[in-house]
Structures are given as C-alpha cells and as structure tokens.
Design a protein around this motif. Structure first.
Motif, PDB file in Angstrom:
ATOM      1  N   ILE A 107       2.942 -27.976  35.913  1.00 28.38           N
ATOM      2  CA  ILE A 107       3.128 -28.216  37.350  1.00 28.38           C
ATOM      3  C   ILE A 107       2.554 -27.043  38.139  1.00 28.38           C
ATOM      4  O   ILE A 107       1.830 -27.213  39.116  1.00 28.38           O
ATOM      5  N   MET A 108       2.901 -25.837  37.656  1.00 29.18           N
ATOM      6  CA  MET A 108       2.441 -24.631  38.351  1.00 29.18           C
ATOM      7  C   MET A 108       0.913 -24.598  38.397  1.00 29.18           C
ATOM      8  O   MET A 108       0.311 -24.308  39.442  1.00 29.18           O
ATOM      9  N   ILE A 109       0.262 -24.930  37.276  1.00 25.57           N
ATOM     10  CA  ILE A 109      -1.206 -24.910  37.254  1.00 25.57           C
ATOM     11  C   ILE A 109      -1.749 -25.955  38.240  1.00 25.57           C
ATOM     12  O   ILE A 109      -2.720 -25.706  38.961  1.00 25.57           O
ATOM     13  N   GLY A 110      -1.087 -27.108  38.311  1.00 24.02           N
ATOM     14  CA  GLY A 110      -1.494 -28.119  39.270  1.00 24.02           C
ATOM     15  C   GLY A 110      -1.452 -27.564  40.694  1.00 24.02           C
ATOM     16  O   GLY A 110      -2.396 -27.733  41.473  1.00 24.02           O
ATOM     17  N   ALA A 111      -0.353 -26.867  41.006  1.00 21.27           N
ATOM     18  CA  ALA A 111      -0.211 -26.324  42.354  1.00 21.27           C
ATOM     19  C   ALA A 111      -1.192 -25.182  42.604  1.00 21.27           C
ATOM     20  O   ALA A 111      -1.847 -25.123  43.645  1.00 21.27           O
ATOM     21  N   MET A 112      -1.300 -24.265  41.641  1.00 21.53           N
ATOM     22  CA  MET A 112      -2.170 -23.106  41.836  1.00 21.53           C
ATOM     23  C   MET A 112      -3.626 -23.535  41.961  1.00 21.53           C
ATOM     24  O   MET A 112      -4.369 -23.034  42.809  1.00 21.53           O
ATOM     25  N   SER A 113      -4.037 -24.488  41.104  1.00 21.41           N
ATOM     26  CA  SER A 113      -5.453 -24.843  41.143  1.00 21.41           C
ATOM     27  C   SER A 113      -5.762 -25.604  42.434  1.00 21.41           C
ATOM     28  O   SER A 113      -6.780 -25.336  43.077  1.00 21.41           O
ATOM     29  N   VAL A 116       0.841 -36.484  36.740  1.00 24.17           N
ATOM     30  CA  VAL A 116       2.050 -36.532  37.569  1.00 24.17           C
ATOM     31  C   VAL A 116       2.479 -35.104  37.932  1.00 24.17           C
ATOM     32  O   VAL A 116       2.907 -34.830  39.053  1.00 24.17           O
ATOM     33  N   ALA A 117       2.316 -34.186  36.964  1.00 22.86           N
ATOM     34  CA  ALA A 117       2.691 -32.791  37.217  1.00 22.86           C
ATOM     35  C   ALA A 117       1.869 -32.190  38.356  1.00 22.86           C
ATOM     36  O   ALA A 117       2.386 -31.438  39.176  1.00 22.86           O
ATOM     37  N   ALA A 118       0.587 -32.533  38.409  1.00 27.74           N
ATOM     38  CA  ALA A 118      -0.261 -31.983  39.476  1.00 27.74           C
ATOM     39  C   ALA A 118       0.255 -32.441  40.838  1.00 27.74           C
ATOM     40  O   ALA A 118       0.309 -31.662  41.795  1.00 27.74           O
ATOM     41  N   ILE A 119       0.659 -33.717  40.894  1.00 24.11           N
ATOM     42  CA  ILE A 119       1.164 -34.247  42.166  1.00 24.11           C
ATOM     43  C   ILE A 119       2.519 -33.602  42.499  1.00 24.11           C
ATOM     44  O   ILE A 119       2.753 -33.159  43.626  1.00 24.11           O
ATOM     45  N   ALA A 167       6.636 -26.908  28.179  1.00 24.94           N
ATOM     46  CA  ALA A 167       5.564 -26.294  28.971  1.00 24.94           C
ATOM     47  C   ALA A 167       5.351 -27.050  30.276  1.00 24.94           C
ATOM     48  O   ALA A 167       4.464 -26.714  31.046  1.00 24.94           O
ATOM     49  N   HIS A 168       6.183 -28.064  30.547  1.00 22.34           N
ATOM     50  CA  HIS A 168       5.916 -28.913  31.705  1.00 22.34           C
ATOM     51  C   HIS A 168       5.924 -28.139  33.026  1.00 22.34           C
ATOM     52  O   HIS A 168       5.058 -28.348  33.875  1.00 22.34           O
ATOM     53  N   GLY A 169       6.892 -27.236  33.177  1.00 26.02           N
ATOM     54  CA  GLY A 169       6.953 -26.434  34.398  1.00 26.02           C
ATOM     55  C   GLY A 169       5.656 -25.677  34.628  1.00 26.02           C
ATOM     56  O   GLY A 169       5.146 -25.589  35.743  1.00 26.02           O
ATOM     57  N   SER A 170       5.103 -25.155  33.547  1.00 21.40           N
ATOM     58  CA  SER A 170       3.858 -24.398  33.660  1.00 21.40           C
ATOM     59  C   SER A 170       2.699 -25.304  34.062  1.00 21.40           C
ATOM     60  O   SER A 170       1.807 -24.889  34.803  1.00 21.40           O
ATOM     61  N   LEU A 178      -7.316 -33.675  37.512  1.00 19.22           N
ATOM     62  CA  LEU A 178      -8.231 -33.617  36.374  1.00 19.22           C
ATOM     63  C   LEU A 178      -7.982 -32.360  35.524  1.00 19.22           C
ATOM     64  O   LEU A 178      -7.892 -32.430  34.294  1.00 19.22           O
ATOM     65  N   ILE A 179      -7.847 -31.236  36.202  1.00 17.08           N
ATOM     66  CA  ILE A 179      -7.583 -29.981  35.491  1.00 17.08           C
ATOM     67  C   ILE A 179      -6.298 -30.108  34.666  1.00 17.08           C
ATOM     68  O   ILE A 179      -6.236 -29.730  33.498  1.00 17.08           O
ATOM     69  N   ASN A 180      -5.275 -30.702  35.293  1.00 15.78           N
ATOM     70  CA  ASN A 180      -4.001 -30.846  34.600  1.00 15.78           C
ATOM     71  C   ASN A 180      -4.086 -31.792  33.414  1.00 15.78           C
ATOM     72  O   ASN A 180      -3.412 -31.588  32.411  1.00 15.78           O
TER      73      ASN A 180
END
Lengths: 406, 295, 235
Positions: free
Chosen positions: B39-45, B196-199, B34-37, B66-68
């Motif tokens: 990352i996507m949530i990090g970018a979208m949010s 890290v995914a959010a970044i 689910a890591h790709g997803s 924080l969300i991630n």
C-alpha cells in the motif's frame, strides 16, 4: 550441586575483584597523568553518523572537528594537542555502550562528546560515571540523562524539561487563559506531558484539558474535538511533526483553528510542516534558541553567532549541501571549547576539578550557541529557559534559521 | 454526522485492505504480511508521479497500480512460490515479514524519511451536510471501496476466473484436475491485491501523509478487520472493516485517545475467540464441515 | 493408447509403487484392483500429473507425459474423476460443470456439451442452481463424471467411483461407464468393488502393495475365485 554453586560463586567474586582492581588502577593512572602536564588530550566523539539520525551525529562531529582544528592550530589545550576518536553508534544503544567501553578502556579517552541520541546516551552513561569521565551532551534531550546519578554529564541543547518550562512560560506570559496540553502516549509524549504539567504547576495554573492520542494515528479529529470542547485559547503540542500537522488539519475540520494559538516543542518542527498542516500552520509556533533566531526585520544574526554561522557555511557549505543544522554544529563546537576552557581554568585535566569549574565559573565562558550556559552545582542543564524564543513554525529566514515572532 | 462519515471512511479503507489480504488468503491460506508495505509503495509512487513527473491523477494512479502489480508478483515469486507446498510450512510468515521490511527500507532510501502531503481528491473540498463539514474525499473513500467490493464480488461470483478462484481456494488439487493452473490463479490474486493496495494507498495517504511508515498502524488494523469479518470473504471484509471503524469512533468518545487501539483489539480478540470464523460465521455459513464461506 | 512402463513412485523416501507396467488400449475398459493402500490412487495421480514419478515412463498416444502438468494433460484428453468425487460443494451444480470446461474457450462447444450432459443427466439439470454440496452421494458422482466429460476426454480415469455409494447406485454408475465407453471413450478405473467393476471390464490388473501381481481378462479374474480370494479378499 552444592559444589557447583560454590565454584560459580567464587568465580563471580574473583571476576568482581578483577573488575574493581581494574577500575581503581585505571583511576590511579589517570590521577598520575593529571598531575603532570598532559602530552595529548584524547576526546571521544560518539553519535549516529549513519542511519536515520545521521544528521544529528554529523552536526555534532562537524562542530567537534571544527573546534579541534582551531584549537590545535592555536597551541592546543595546556600546550597539549587534542586527539579525537570518532565512533558511529548508529543510534543503537547496545553499540553505543560497547563503543563507550572501548573508548574508555582501549582508546583511553579522557572526555566524551555525545552520544547524540537519548537512548544510546542512557545506555552508555553509567560506564562514564564509573570512570569519572566528563561527557558533554550537545544534542540528546531526554530529561533523565541529566540527574544526580550522572554527575559527570553536562548538556547543551534545551532538554525536554527546559522546553516544557519555556513553552509554558511563554503561554503564561502571553496571558493565555485556557491552556490545553497535547501529547501522544509514547514514552516521549508521556515524558513531555508530565514535564509540561509540572511547569504549569510551578506557575500555579491548571490545564484546561489534557489530550492524549496514539502516536501515528490516522484520525486526529477526536484530539481536535477535545481541544475545542475545552474552549482552549492556546494548545501546547508535545507532538512530532506529522502528527502535529494532522491535528492542525483536524482543528480546521472542527472549525476551531481560528480561535487557537499553538506552541509546540522542537520535535514538532519539520521542514515541510506547512505543506502537511495546510493553512492552519499559520497558527503554529515552536521555540528555538534565541541567539540563533533572527530578530524581526533583521537579516543577520547578532555578533558572534553570525560569525559562527558564516564559519559553518564556509567550512561545510550551505544548508542544502551539508544537511546538518548550523546551531547544532555550534553546540558541538561549544562542547570542545567548554572542555578547553574548563581544563585551562582548572590548570589540570583532573575530571573533578574540571567539573567544579564548569559548575561554578560558567558565567565566564564565551559561547557561540547561547548567551550564557546555566550550569550550577545543582543542575547540569546548560540551556537557560529564557533563551528559548517563540517562532512561527513556517518562518524560516534561511534554510534553518527562524525569525522570532513579533 | 461527521463522526459517522469518518468511521465509515476509515472503515472502508480497513475493508479494502482486508479484502486485498483476503484475496490472497483465499487461494493460498497465507496472510500477506507485506500488504501494508505494498500500500505504502502505491501511495509513494503515485505521490512522486504526481508531484515530480507532474502527471495527472488518472495516469499517475494507473502507473502506480501497474507498479504495485509488478511488486506483488515479485513478492509472490520470491517469497511465496519458492517455498513450494504451503500447507505444511509456515516459512511464509518470515519471508513475507522480511519482504515488508525490505520494501519499507528501500522506500526509506528512495523517498526519504520525511512525510509528504498527499493531495486529497477534489482538492480537499468540504461540503456542509447537516451542519458538519464533510470532505468529498471521505465520501469518495466510501464510494470507491464499495465499488471495488461490488466489482470484485461480481468477478468472483459470475466469471470463469472467479469460479476458478473459488475452486482453487477450496480444493487446489481438484482444481488442477479441471485444467486450472492453481499457481497462475494465485499469481493473479497477488496482482489484484497489489492493484487494490495502490488504490487504498491513494485514498489513505492524504490522511496519514505519504511516508515509508504510513501503514505501520493501519496495517495491523487491516488484519484485525479481516479477522473480525472472517478471512478471505468479501462481505466479511466489509463487515469487519466498517465495524472496526465504528468501534474506533465510539472508543474515541469514551476513552482517552491512547487507549482506542487497545479497545479495538480487545474486541477483535473476543470476536476471534467466540466466532473463530469471524462475524459472518455466526449463523450463515456454519452448516456441517463448511465453516466459513471462502471468498 | 496409454503405456505405463517400469513406473516407480514414492513420497519422500518411502516408495509406494514399485516398478509396475501396464497398458490401456483404445476403447477398452481397464480396471486396476487392489485393497486399501495398494497404491492405486498414487498411480492415477501420477498419470494425470498431480504427482511426479521417481522413475519409469508414461506414454499417452505415443507421447511421453510423465513430466506434464495436469492442465496440459486435460488439454490432451486425459481426465481424472478423483476419489471421493471432490465436487466443489459451494459452487452450484452448473458452476461445477462449467469448471470442468475451464480450459475450453469456445463458448459454442461449451454450450453443446452442456446440452448433451443435461440430456444424459436430467437430474443435474433439475438441480443446476443448487449448491454441489447439497447433492446426494450418487448425484455427486454423476456430477463428478459430468464435469470430466465437459472437455470430451479420450481417456477417462476414475478413482473408486463406487466408494460410499448404495449398491443400486453403484450399478447405475457402472452402467453409465459402459455407456460412456461405448460412445468411444477409453476408461481406466481403480476399484475395491471388484465384482461390479470386473463385469464391465475388458481386462484387469491386480495390485498388491505397489506391485502388479496378476493380469487377465475381466471375466477370467472374476471367475477365478481362488485368485480373487487370495488377492482381493471377498468379492
């Protein structure tokens, strides 16, 4: 072992016989009905009303509903009321096929509008042909749907092939010398690349470069570099919006966007293309049905197209509210009126006779989507190549109507 | 020059993704599909916080992190912890894939299908270096990735927490005898991986655009990078990520565009067959039973 | 100090330990003897919370601990030196020892305990920056014990500390246990090496296929060669 296979073979034969007799009896019924005056004409309307393609299916349905409402208020077709049976296939080919069988066998539809998406259309087309049911495709654009294999299918929107012919024609007529073709490696892109190449061949021109890339790739610099290396003066984009925007940005990185004009097929178009592509979007064009594009300096479409647009707005609201495309609604609306016109002209609902009218007398039909459909005995592609006009991709006059390029 | 910077920048993102996958792998031996997803949530949010809530970049990033973190903890609680002992079951493959699909579809409903233009760092400023146009954003991608890699390596090597992570990754039961709560360590690893995914998301989104499908193609490459370098290994993640970036850039020059990924994955398969523990297992860490360095 | 009553332990449907009871008093060295597969390690792992008992009670200093987690038990002063030593081979010797003090947040306490550990095990100080995996078997056993001592346990439990060690080293290990015991730590160990273990034990239990079949003073059991032969094979 032997016995078993004999049994299964005979059961197959039995079921096949049932299938064939079933078919032929259905045809007989239909022939009988057709000869007398119809009491009711049943049209199947099928497409993606939910899911990611819902805007397409809903546009088609809105067009169909509007047309049927008007027709029934004005005495129907050959005096018979029109009944519409709606099915939502969610763009799923398997569902579409099942629904189509149900529409034909159970709901006894005589004509079909849709499906909206190409893959569901491809999956359910065969059953319509077996049952000689005329289907009008107002939205689906995949090239293969219209072929001698599907003699009862007619298409209204510009297919991939028509679009390829149109963008190549525009590039050649505007005297561009070095034409680069750009497409991704998906089925859609490969199809696009081959129709563009064919169109180039028919004009006797060879492409300066053929550039392919993997759809959705993050790094488009190599694509831009190849266009630059080919010294292209125009690039024909068979790419989806986001990828196209990435390529435009990459072209800016390699410092080539200023020397280039881009013409893309309609798939390139997306609402926030300008934002995604950045300043390079200036150089990007797409094509759009000419009757539904504003002439330079004008604020209204001409005549009947403007009337249709107003009708759409008063029935379903502004673009922001309805979300569907007005020109696609017009195409769905035309689909029903085409059937009405052809049935009345043939004086019967018999599909072969209606088909013959569509093939031979189409010049007489008054469309609200194009100037005139191009159906003939040889081609069931309705959209005429020369009715696609170049428009700047960012030049929307209304939420959904482009301005023609000067 | 530009090709090299692009290769390094892309490679750094693969490395960051491989690192985050490795953080979780090292303590659980599972691969977070689910890591790709995430990352996507990090970018979208962060996109929505930037463009609609009009926040400044730092605040938006902190909130997205924080969300991630919360999302990653939920993923752990729902689709990993509930499965119990992970050594003898592979149900996590399904639950994590499932979590990814659920997150993607939720994002589609929340944010729509249309890709969004995510701002570059420093407004996409371009500086000329040796006659090529290099984006400051790309340099930042490399710098941020390297800084995160170094900080993570220091934490892992020098702190009490880092020692515990390495301990749990090697001997979970013995670690519990030390008083380490293994499942807390795993939880924290999920949280770090989410941060890290959010970044990574904010760094890659200007290039892929922010959309619910933005990590579909790069997500797979992150797994490739992680495997090329050696799973659960910081240096390996970077070696894997950077080599994949370079391989892709070279492939781009020699083969038609569509074949690039095929070449990259062909090389990945060869590496996995020849060096099952990844490139780093080649000479450094193959003493006795200890195949690959953990973490 | 430790009271085990009617303890039944199993894995899935198979029962490994059947309804056993034993106790350890403060300051004692207690040995549980038994052949391979008798269920010794299972009992220890259950006491320290790695495994849950099916039935029965375990009380430590009067408190029921059969449902406690390993980290809670470490805090209460119970430490297990696991079978096969289980040191962390890719952590340095120093890191291994510090991991032993994971729950201790007071840096001063950690420092002073580290000092006394290094006084007791000068070899470990010499090798503190070496990887744990590079130590010899005997040194690893010392490291495993040192690691457990980092929280000043009240009950030190050892699972076959002599396993795989040369006889001379075994002697050193048991001398060390005697020392630790005399410094006030209660010791519970399980062993196959009955002779050396019984020498230092106050009392011993003999376990056979999950049941306690004999209990007595260390010396008694050691001297009763019939019993020993019957249950333990050769001593």
């Amino acid at each position: 072992m032997r016995r078993k296979s004999a049994v299964s073979l005979s059961s197959i034969i039995l079921s096949m016989t049932l299938l064939f007799t079933g078919c032929s009896s259905a045809n007989n019924d239909k022939a009988k009905e057709a000869s007398s005056k119809p009491k009711e004409i049943v049209i199947g309307n099928i497409g993606a009303m939910t899911g990611s393609s819902a805007v397409l299916g809903r546009a088609q349905s809105q067009g169909v509903d509007l047309a049927v409402k008007e027709i029934n208020e004005n005495g129907g077709i050959l005096g018979a009321k029109v009944k519409v049976v709606n099915r939502d296939d969610g763009a799923d080919p398997t569902k579409s096929k099942t629904f189509m069988e149900e529409l034909v066998d159970k709901e006894k539809v005589e004509y079909v509008v849709g499906p909206t998406n190409s893959t569901p259309a491809a999956a359910s087309m065969a059953y319509l042909q077996q049952n000689k049911i005329i289907s009008i495709l107002p939205i689906a654009t995949s090239t293969q749907l219209i072929s001698p294999n599907n003699p009862y299918a007619f298409r209204l929107l510009p297919s991939n092939e028509i679009q390829a012919k149109a963008i190549v024609k525009i590039a050649v007529e505007e005297k561009f010398k070095r034409i680069a073709l750009v497409a991704d490696t998906s089925a859609l892109g490969t199809d696009g690349m081959s129709v563009m190449e064919e169109a180039m061949k028919s004009h006797g021109v060879t492409p300066a470069a053929k550039v392919t890339y993997k759809a959705d790739d993050s790094d488009m610099t190599p694509v831009a570099q190849k266009i630059k290396d080919a010294k292209a003066d125009v690039a024909l984009f068979w790419t989806l919006g986001a990828d196209g925007a990435k390529i435009v940005r990459a072209l800016e990185r390699v410092d080539y966007i200023k020397d280039l004009e881009i013409i893309g097929y309609t798939g390139l178009n997306m609402p926030n293309f300008n934002e995604l592509a950045g300043p390079g979007a200036e150089k990007v064009n797409t094509v759009t049905p000419g009757s539904w594009a504003l002439d330079p300096g004008k604020t209204e479409l001409t005549g009947k197209y403007w009337d249709m647009y107003q009708k759409v707005v008063s029935e379903y609201g502004e673009k922001a509210k309805r979300d569907t495309s007005a020109s696609m609604i017009a195409s769905g609306y035309d689909a029903v009126y085409l059937l009405k016109w052809a049935i009345e002209k043939a004086g019967t609902t018999d599909s072969d006779k209606v088909k013959a009218v569509l093939e031979t007398d189409i010049k007489d039909f008054d469309s609200v989507y194009v100037k005139s459909y191009a159906f003939s005995k040889d081609s069931h592609e309705g959209f005429p190549v020369d009715e696609l006009f170049k428009v700047k991709i960012g030049e929307m006059a209304y939420d959904e109507i482009y301005k023609k390029a000067d | 020059m530009q090709e090299i910077v692009t290769a390094l920048a892309n490679g750094s993102i693969y490395a960051l993704m491989a690192l985050a996958i490795g953080i979780i792998y090292s303590t659980t031996q599972i691969i977070n599909f689910a890591h790709g997803s995430v990352i996507m949530i990090g970018a979208m949010s962060s996109y929505w916080l930037l463009s609609f809530a009009q926040m400044n970049f730092i605040t938006a990033m902190l909130l997205a992190v924080l969300i991630n973190i919360v999302l990653s903890i939920v993923i752990y609680k729902v689709s990993v912890e509930k499965l119990g002992d992970l050594t003898n079951n592979s149900r996590w493959i399904v639950t994590l894939f499932g979590a990814g699909i659920i997150i993607d579809n939720t994002a589609r409903i929340l944010f729509g299908t249309e890709p969004k233009a995510y701002p570059y760092l420093f407004d996409g400023k371009v500086i000329p270096i040796f006659g090529s146009k290099i984006m400051v954003h790309e340099i930042m991608m490399i710098l941020v990735a390297v800084v995160i890699g170094i900080v993570y390596q220091i934490v892992i090597q020098k702190t009490n927490f880092g020692r515990a992570v390495r301990a749990v990754s090697f001997r979970p039961d013995t670690s519990r005898l030390m008083g380490i709560r293994s499942n807390h360590i795993v939880l924290i690893c999920f949280a770090i991986s989410g941060a890290v995914a959010a970044i990574s998301g904010a760094l890659i989104a200007p290039i892929t655009f922010a959309s619910y499908t933005m990590t579909y193609s790069i997500g797979i490459k992150a797994f490739a990078a992680a495997l090329i370098g050696g799973l659960g290994n910081t240096k390996g993640a970077f070696i894997g990520g950077i080599s994949l970036g370079l391989i892709e850039e070279i492939a781009n020059m020699v083969v038609p565009g569509g074949l690039k990924d095929a070449i990259s994955f062909l090389i990945m398969i060869i590496v996995i067959i020849v060096l099952p523990g990844g490139i780093l297992s080649a000479k450094l860490f193959n003493k006795g039973e200890l195949n690959a360095e953990k973490v | 100090m430790l009271q085990v009553e009617n303890l039944t332990i199993g894995y899935g449907k198979t029962e490994v330990v059947h309804n056993i009871s034993f106790h350890v008093q403060k300051g004692e060295i207690i040995t549980i003897l038994g052949a391979n597969g008798a269920g010794k390690s299972t009992i220890l792992n259950t006491i320290v919370g790695l495994h849950q008992a099916k039935d029965g009670s375990i009380r430590f200093q009067g408190k029921e601990i059969s449902k406690a987690r390993p980290d809670q038990l470490v805090k209460q002063g119970i430490r297990l030196v696991p079978e096969g030593r289980q040191i962390f081979p890719q952590h340095t010797v120093l890191e291994n020892i510090l991991l032993g003090a994971y729950i201790e947040k007071n840096a001063n306490k950690i420092d002073s305990r580290l000092q006394s550990i290094f006084e007791r095990f000068p070899r470990l100080e010499e090798r503190k920056n070496q990887m744990g995996g590079t130590l010899s078997g005997g040194e690893q056993q010392m490291l495993a014990i040192a690691r457990a001592l980092m929280t000043d346990p009240t009950l030190l439990i050892l699972d076959e500390p002599s396993l795989g060690l040369a006889p001379i080293i075994v002697g050193e290990v048991f001398d060390l246990l005697k020392q630790i015991s005399s410094s006030g730590v209660t010791v519970l160990l399980v062993e196959q090496m009955a002779n050396s273990a019984l020498k230092i034990s106050d009392r011993a239990y003999v376990l056979e296929t999950g049941r306690i079949v004999l209990e007595g003073k260390g010396e008694e059991i050691r001297n009763n060669s019939d019993i020993a032969k019957a249950y333990l094979g050769s001593i």
